[in-house]
Design a protein around this motif. Sequence first.
Motif, PDB file in Angstrom:
ATOM      1  N   GLU A  48      34.978  41.907  38.053  1.00  0.00           N
ATOM      2  CA  GLU A  48      35.218  41.436  39.536  1.00  0.00           C
ATOM      3  C   GLU A  48      36.535  42.090  39.902  1.00  0.00           C
ATOM      4  O   GLU A  48      36.294  42.810  41.176  1.00  0.00           O
ATOM      5  CB  GLU A  48      35.207  39.666  39.736  1.00  0.00           C
ATOM      6  CG  GLU A  48      34.085  39.091  39.386  1.00  0.00           C
ATOM      7  CD  GLU A  48      34.109  37.699  39.228  1.00  0.00           C
ATOM      8  OE1 GLU A  48      35.273  37.148  39.955  1.00  0.00           O
ATOM      9  OE2 GLU A  48      33.390  36.804  38.826  1.00  0.00           O
ATOM     10  N   SER A  52      36.800  45.132  42.702  1.00  0.00           N
ATOM     11  CA  SER A  52      37.271  44.811  44.002  1.00  0.00           C
ATOM     12  C   SER A  52      38.318  46.059  44.254  1.00  0.00           C
ATOM     13  O   SER A  52      38.722  46.558  45.591  1.00  0.00           O
ATOM     14  CB  SER A  52      38.160  43.435  44.122  1.00  0.00           C
ATOM     15  OG  SER A  52      39.185  43.368  43.388  1.00  0.00           O
ATOM     16  N   LYS A  53      38.849  46.608  43.209  1.00  0.00           N
ATOM     17  CA  LYS A  53      39.905  47.676  43.410  1.00  0.00           C
ATOM     18  C   LYS A  53      39.305  48.931  43.455  1.00  0.00           C
ATOM     19  O   LYS A  53      39.489  50.007  44.318  1.00  0.00           O
ATOM     20  CB  LYS A  53      40.717  47.658  42.114  1.00  0.00           C
ATOM     21  CG  LYS A  53      41.719  46.341  42.186  1.00  0.00           C
ATOM     22  CD  LYS A  53      42.409  46.386  43.278  1.00  0.00           C
ATOM     23  CE  LYS A  53      43.451  44.900  43.273  1.00  0.00           C
ATOM     24  NZ  LYS A  53      44.348  44.835  44.499  1.00  0.00           N
TER      25      LYS A  53
END
Length: 166
Positions: A48, A52-53
Motif C-alpha cells: 500500500e 501510494s508513492k
Amino acid sequence: MSIPPVIDPPSDAGADPRPEEEAGATLDYRLDRQIGFLLRRAHQYATEVFQSKIGTRNLTPQQFSVLVTLLEQRELAQTRLGTLVAMDPATVLGVVQRLAQRGLVAVRTDPADGRRRLVQLTHDGHELAAELVDIGPAISRDTLAGLSEKEQRDLLRLLDRLGQKG
C-alpha cells in the motif's frame, strides 16, 4: 396474497454438530501469531505504501527492483539479474518481458553465448529508474514509520537473515 405462517425451528436447529465441549475450544495455534500470516499482513501494508508513492507509474515492486538494479549494474545476464533481485528464472523472465513491452528495458542475445539473454535499460527506462531511486527512501521511511530507529534496524537485520534462509 397470503403470508405464510412463521414456523419455529426445532430447538436443535442451527446447533453446532460438534460436542459442546469442543465448540469454541481454545486452540494452541493462533493464526494471527504465525510468521506467514504476519509477513503477509506486513507485505500488504508495504505494498500500500509502495503504490501510494509510485503513483501513476504503474509498476510492481518486482519491476521497481529490476529497474533500479539495472540502473546500478548497467547490463546484466537475465539469470544474474534474477539472482540479484531474488526472483526465480520464470518470474524474472515475466518481469523483463513486461518491462520490454513498455519500452523500459532492451533484451539482446549475448554474442559470446547465444543461450544467454542480456538486459539493459532503454533511455525511458533509465529516466524512470532515476526517479525511482529518489522515491525509494521515502517508501522505506513511510513503511517503517511506526517503529523506533532501533526497531527498524532490528527488523531489517532479522528479515535479511531470514531471507538468507536462516
